[in-house]
Design an enzyme around this catalytic site. Sequence first.
Site, PDB file in Angstrom:
ATOM      1  N   ASN A 112      11.234   5.172  -2.370  1.00 17.04           N
ATOM      2  CA  ASN A 112      10.375   4.057  -1.983  1.00 17.04           C
ATOM      3  C   ASN A 112      11.276   3.452  -0.964  1.00 17.04           C
ATOM      4  OD1 ASN A 112       8.236   4.336  -3.370  1.00 17.04           O
ATOM      5  ND2 ASN A 112       8.191   2.809  -5.285  1.00 17.04           N
ATOM      6  N   PRO A 124       0.639  -0.765  -0.191  1.00 18.83           N
ATOM      7  CA  PRO A 124       0.265   0.154  -0.419  1.00 18.83           C
ATOM      8  C   PRO A 124       1.053   1.499   0.067  1.00 18.83           C
ATOM      9  CG  PRO A 124      -0.520  -0.904   2.580  1.00 18.83           C
ATOM     10  CD  PRO A 124       0.945  -2.140   1.104  1.00 18.83           C
ATOM     11  N   ASP A 125       0.331   2.478  -0.265  1.00 19.55           N
ATOM     12  CA  ASP A 125       1.013   3.608  -0.213  1.00 19.55           C
ATOM     13  C   ASP A 125       0.698   3.951   0.681  1.00 19.55           C
ATOM     14  OD1 ASP A 125      -1.513   4.538  -0.754  1.00 19.55           O
ATOM     15  OD2 ASP A 125      -0.953   5.293  -2.606  1.00 19.55           O
ATOM     16  N   PHE A 126       1.046   5.930   0.524  1.00 22.02           N
ATOM     17  CA  PHE A 126       1.009   6.996   1.710  1.00 22.02           C
ATOM     18  C   PHE A 126      -0.535   6.762   1.866  1.00 22.02           C
ATOM     19  CE2 PHE A 126       5.073   6.885   4.402  1.00 22.02           C
ATOM     20  CZ  PHE A 126       5.542   6.340   4.439  1.00 22.02           C
ATOM     21  N   ARG A 127      -0.833   7.824   0.761  1.00 19.44           N
ATOM     22  CA  ARG A 127      -1.816   8.623   1.018  1.00 19.44           C
ATOM     23  C   ARG A 127      -3.718   8.266   0.334  1.00 19.44           C
ATOM     24  NH1 ARG A 127       2.744  11.260   1.317  1.00 19.44           N
ATOM     25  NH2 ARG A 127       3.198  12.482   3.535  1.00 19.44           N
ATOM     26  N   HIS A 142      15.395   8.132   0.331  1.00 21.02           N
ATOM     27  CA  HIS A 142      14.646   7.857   2.344  1.00 21.02           C
ATOM     28  C   HIS A 142      15.332   6.819   2.556  1.00 21.02           C
ATOM     29  CE1 HIS A 142      11.101  10.897   0.537  1.00 21.02           C
ATOM     30  NE2 HIS A 142      12.457  11.402   1.000  1.00 21.02           N
TER      31      HIS A 142
HETATM   32  P1  CNA Z   1       2.458   8.733  -1.340  1.00 18.93           P
HETATM   33  O1  CNA Z   1       2.273   9.967  -0.803  1.00 18.93           O
HETATM   34  O2  CNA Z   1       1.497   7.651  -0.660  1.00 18.93           O
HETATM   35  O3  CNA Z   1       1.947   9.033  -3.084  1.00 18.93           O
HETATM   36  C1  CNA Z   1       1.487   7.651  -3.730  1.00 18.93           C
HETATM   37  C2  CNA Z   1       0.849   8.780  -4.713  1.00 18.93           C
HETATM   38  O4  CNA Z   1       0.976   7.822  -5.985  1.00 18.93           O
HETATM   39  C3  CNA Z   1      -0.484   9.301  -4.720  1.00 18.93           C
HETATM   40  O5  CNA Z   1      -0.727  10.616  -5.841  1.00 18.93           O
HETATM   41  C4  CNA Z   1      -1.294   8.060  -5.862  1.00 18.93           C
HETATM   42  O6  CNA Z   1      -3.053   8.834  -6.363  1.00 18.93           O
HETATM   43  C5  CNA Z   1      -0.369   7.712  -6.487  1.00 18.93           C
HETATM   44  N1  CNA Z   1      -0.863   6.494  -6.712  1.00 18.93           N
HETATM   45  C6  CNA Z   1      -1.218   5.071  -5.991  1.00 18.93           C
HETATM   46  N2  CNA Z   1      -1.642   4.014  -6.275  1.00 18.93           N
HETATM   47  C7  CNA Z   1      -1.092   4.187  -8.049  1.00 18.93           C
HETATM   48  C8  CNA Z   1      -1.719   3.279  -9.205  1.00 18.93           C
HETATM   49  N3  CNA Z   1      -2.133   1.961  -8.688  1.00 18.93           N
HETATM   50  N4  CNA Z   1      -1.054   4.037 -10.545  1.00 18.93           N
HETATM   51  C9  CNA Z   1      -1.174   5.070 -10.313  1.00 18.93           C
HETATM   52  N5  CNA Z   1      -0.622   6.038  -9.634  1.00 18.93           N
HETATM   53  C10 CNA Z   1      -1.124   5.640  -7.939  1.00 18.93           C
HETATM   54  O7  CNA Z   1       4.075   8.370  -1.596  1.00 18.93           O
HETATM   55  P2  CNA Z   1       5.172   8.767  -1.647  1.00 18.93           P
HETATM   56  O8  CNA Z   1       5.673   7.838  -1.831  1.00 18.93           O
HETATM   57  O9  CNA Z   1       4.949  10.373  -2.544  1.00 18.93           O
HETATM   58  O10 CNA Z   1       5.754   9.190  -0.619  1.00 18.93           O
HETATM   59  C11 CNA Z   1       6.286   9.502  -0.368  1.00 18.93           C
HETATM   60  C12 CNA Z   1       6.667   8.450   1.312  1.00 18.93           C
HETATM   61  C13 CNA Z   1       5.869   6.822   0.644  1.00 18.93           C
HETATM   62  C14 CNA Z   1       8.247   7.930   1.035  1.00 18.93           C
HETATM   63  O11 CNA Z   1       8.862   8.173   2.244  1.00 18.93           O
HETATM   64  C15 CNA Z   1       8.327   6.628   1.390  1.00 18.93           C
HETATM   65  O12 CNA Z   1       8.915   6.158   1.782  1.00 18.93           O
HETATM   66  C16 CNA Z   1       7.085   6.376   1.905  1.00 18.93           C
HETATM   67  N6  CNA Z   1       6.163   4.788   0.900  1.00 18.93           N
HETATM   68  C17 CNA Z   1       6.620   3.519   0.097  1.00 18.93           C
HETATM   69  C18 CNA Z   1       6.819   2.967   0.518  1.00 18.93           C
HETATM   70  C19 CNA Z   1       7.375   1.609  -1.093  1.00 18.93           C
HETATM   71  O13 CNA Z   1       8.097   1.445  -1.045  1.00 18.93           O
HETATM   72  N7  CNA Z   1       6.559   1.203  -1.398  1.00 18.93           N
HETATM   73  C20 CNA Z   1       5.279   2.315   0.361  1.00 18.93           C
HETATM   74  C21 CNA Z   1       4.720   3.233   1.185  1.00 18.93           C
HETATM   75  C22 CNA Z   1       4.950   4.295   1.867  1.00 18.93           C
END
Ligand code: CNA
Length: 366
Positions: free
Chosen positions: A127, A53-56, A146
């Site tokens: 990531n 899952p993402d964060f937001r 990060h």
């Molecule tokens: P965020 O703030 O959660 O944003 C994610 C973005 O991606 C949003 O704009 C969503 O609309 C978009 N999104 C999500 N799923 C999809 C999809 N399937 N297709 C297209 N767009 C999509 O995450 P950010 O990376 O911008 O924030 C930075 C943080 C998140 C960093 O410090 C990371 O360490 C942290 N993070 C990392 C992971 C990972 O390593 N996979 C997971 C969760 C959070």
Amino acid sequence: MGNEESTMVDDKAAPSVLEARSVEGVAKYIKEHNVKKVVLMVGAGISTSAGIPDFRSPDTGIYANLAALDLPYPEAVFEIGFFRENPKPFYALAHELYPGRYRPTIAHSLIKLIYDKGMLLKHFTQNIDCLERQAGVPGNKIVEAHGSFATQRCIDCREPFPDDEMHKMVSESEVPHCVKCNGLVKPDIVFFGEALPSDFFENRHLLEEADLCIVMGTSLCVQPFASLPQGIRPGVPRVLINMERVGGLGSRKDDVLVLGDCDAGVRKFAEAMGWAEELEAVWEETNPDPKARAEEDAPPLTRDERLQEEVDRLTEEIDRSLALTDAYQNKVRDKLEIHEGEEEAHRQSGSGLAHVFPHLARKPSH
Ligand code: CNA
């Protein structure tokens, strides 16, 4: 948020260097201008289809699902002060995100393909899942802005902590402590308020050299990463592949917005480049299950083949139940024979003890 450019032009304005503000326009530009210095900037959105899952994202994002971890507010999970008081929520999350549990997505494989084509200048990632490494992108092409789970140390005496021990603790959702001073151990991922790795600052100048920029799967909410797209020279196309418009992208004349699902946007871009098959092949290399790979590769069955499969399955089922019926009949027959034998023995011995010593009674009668 990095949106200082949002007032410049709207995203429908005529392009300056591109023929059209579309993936096809970008593909044409790449070929005609011999683009060789692509810079990518990515975030959690490129890993969501891998199952992380993402964060937001509302509902599915980690922040929306942290209630169970009993946090005062979602960001606390990445604050060093809160971590000192209660490291458990972080380790519950680490258990989810720990590398090795997920397969790279097609977006990770696009980065690998761009590298294979000799076009990757630098890949900047927020990531911490290491999926770009797993997809085959070499470490020296990646800036993990990060940090990552690759190494870890004590937050007090800075003593490194062994990898295998860490792996064990995280997989059991346990909190590791320093072997020297018993301080808390934390992976070298960047918490709020902590400095970014020097690698980030040492490579930022490369933005000025870039001849194409691709931003994927990030809300561009976290500074200083969020400002990276502004470091790209005006007149250099910037492509945003994301669910939503972010960080002022679309405000320059040669910005191209590919809004929607990341994997779909990546495939659209590959198609425009004539790379569709190659990309799928590169992605296939990340498939850990060779059996699944063979099944995916097999051509789909014809209608007749599907019918034959169904007939074979039904025949097998009928054979199996007939065999069961036979076995049951044999069992009943055996029981009857034993019973008759016992009665006969009883009659012959006249002892009346056959029920106590049945083996005596089971002598064959001549
Ligand atoms: P965020 O703030 O959660 O944003 C994610 C973005 O991606 C949003 O704009 C969503 O609309 C978009 N999104 C999500 N799923 C999809 C999809 N399937 N297709 C297209 N767009 C999509 O995450 P950010 O990376 O911008 O924030 C930075 C943080 C998140 C960093 O410090 C990371 O360490 C942290 N993070 C990392 C992971 C990972 O390593 N996979 C997971 C969760 C959070």
